[in-house]
Design a protein around this motif. Sequence first.
Motif, PDB file in Angstrom:
ATOM      1  N   TRP A  33       0.841  -1.197   0.000  1.00  0.00           N
ATOM      2  CA  TRP A  33       0.000   0.000   0.000  1.00  0.00           C
ATOM      3  C   TRP A  33       0.879   1.252   0.000  1.00  0.00           C
ATOM      4  CZ3 TRP A  33      -5.154  -0.473  -0.670  1.00  0.00           C
ATOM      5  CH2 TRP A  33      -5.881   0.718  -0.662  1.00  0.00           C
ATOM      6  N   CYS A  34       1.899   1.282   0.857  1.00  0.00           N
ATOM      7  CA  CYS A  34       2.817   2.433   0.880  1.00  0.00           C
ATOM      8  C   CYS A  34       3.582   2.548  -0.429  1.00  0.00           C
ATOM      9  CB  CYS A  34       3.783   2.334   2.062  1.00  0.00           C
ATOM     10  SG  CYS A  34       3.038   2.806   3.645  1.00  0.00           S
ATOM     11  N   GLN A  35       3.932   1.410  -1.010  1.00  0.00           N
ATOM     12  CA  GLN A  35       4.620   1.450  -2.301  1.00  0.00           C
ATOM     13  C   GLN A  35       3.730   2.103  -3.357  1.00  0.00           C
ATOM     14  OE1 GLN A  35       6.368  -2.355  -3.462  1.00  0.00           O
ATOM     15  NE2 GLN A  35       6.810  -2.801  -1.312  1.00  0.00           N
ATOM     16  N   ARG A  36       2.471   1.713  -3.392  1.00  0.00           N
ATOM     17  CA  ARG A  36       1.547   2.275  -4.377  1.00  0.00           C
ATOM     18  C   ARG A  36       1.310   3.759  -4.109  1.00  0.00           C
ATOM     19  NH1 ARG A  36      -2.188  -1.261  -4.127  1.00  0.00           N
ATOM     20  NH2 ARG A  36      -1.580  -2.290  -6.030  1.00  0.00           N
ATOM     21  N   GLU A  37       1.062   4.081  -2.838  1.00  0.00           N
ATOM     22  CA  GLU A  37       0.732   5.453  -2.477  1.00  0.00           C
ATOM     23  C   GLU A  37       1.888   6.421  -2.725  1.00  0.00           C
ATOM     24  OE1 GLU A  37       0.327   7.040   1.769  1.00  0.00           O
ATOM     25  OE2 GLU A  37      -1.646   6.253   1.223  1.00  0.00           O
ATOM     26  N   SER A  38       3.108   5.967  -2.441  1.00  0.00           N
ATOM     27  CA  SER A  38       4.269   6.847  -2.603  1.00  0.00           C
ATOM     28  C   SER A  38       4.860   6.783  -4.009  1.00  0.00           C
ATOM     29  CB  SER A  38       5.357   6.478  -1.578  1.00  0.00           C
ATOM     30  OG  SER A  38       5.877   5.187  -1.870  1.00  0.00           O
ATOM     31  N   GLY A  39       4.532   5.731  -4.739  1.00  0.00           N
ATOM     32  CA  GLY A  39       5.087   5.570  -6.074  1.00  0.00           C
ATOM     33  C   GLY A  39       6.527   5.114  -6.060  1.00  0.00           C
ATOM     34  N   THR A  40       6.959   4.565  -4.922  1.00  0.00           N
ATOM     35  CA  THR A  40       8.344   4.109  -4.800  1.00  0.00           C
ATOM     36  C   THR A  40       8.392   2.852  -3.944  1.00  0.00           C
ATOM     37  OG1 THR A  40      10.606   4.836  -4.329  1.00  0.00           O
ATOM     38  CG2 THR A  40       8.854   5.657  -2.867  1.00  0.00           C
ATOM     39  N   ALA A  41       9.565   2.453  -3.491  1.00  0.00           N
ATOM     40  CA  ALA A  41       9.743   1.163  -2.829  1.00  0.00           C
ATOM     41  C   ALA A  41       9.284   1.128  -1.372  1.00  0.00           C
ATOM     42  CB  ALA A  41      11.207   0.741  -2.898  1.00  0.00           C
ATOM     43  N   PHE A  42       9.160   2.279  -0.718  1.00  0.00           N
ATOM     44  CA  PHE A  42       8.759   2.301   0.683  1.00  0.00           C
ATOM     45  C   PHE A  42       8.368   3.715   1.079  1.00  0.00           C
ATOM     46  CE2 PHE A  42      13.429   2.397   0.422  1.00  0.00           C
ATOM     47  CZ  PHE A  42      13.700   3.648   0.945  1.00  0.00           C
ATOM     48  N   ALA A  43       7.764   3.837   2.248  1.00  0.00           N
ATOM     49  CA  ALA A  43       7.458   5.148   2.835  1.00  0.00           C
ATOM     50  C   ALA A  43       8.285   5.288   4.100  1.00  0.00           C
ATOM     51  CB  ALA A  43       5.974   5.253   3.163  1.00  0.00           C
TER      52      ALA A  43
END
Length: 162
Positions: A33-43
Amino acid sequence: MSDPSFEGGCGCRYIRYRLKSRPLFVHCCHCRWCQRESGTAFALNALIEADRVEHLGAEPELVDTPSASGIGQKIARCPKCRIAIWSNYGGFTAARFVRVGTLDNPDGFPPDIHIFTTSKQPWVVLAPDAKVVPEYYDYKQYWPAESIERRRIMRDKAGGAG
């Protein structure tokens, strides 16, 4: 005088803030979910009491966003450049998960723990001495005593929620 390394804001500088102390704890979340939301590998989020975040500029816009838990979150975004500044999870507004990348000096806030590493991107290599858990964790096991006490005070002020 406040430490300027604790200041941050959005890309266009319309939103500016200052952390009045170090955060309680810094999470590096590797969930999908964080990957999708941030557009990267982690938040990378610095958890801190909301009353320790001082607004120096305009107020952010709070955007209701779904979450994997189904409880949702509010993401504070700059109304001009749309950069995410922090989140409040599950309706709990006494704490903020400040996006470390929005700090002027993000180097001073490395992760205290890596969470949800079962869904970590395989090419992300974690330091051998990093605190790593497969999903979430019991804060009492990892947080320093001072942060545990600050959390207790924050929850008491908020009526025990969160």
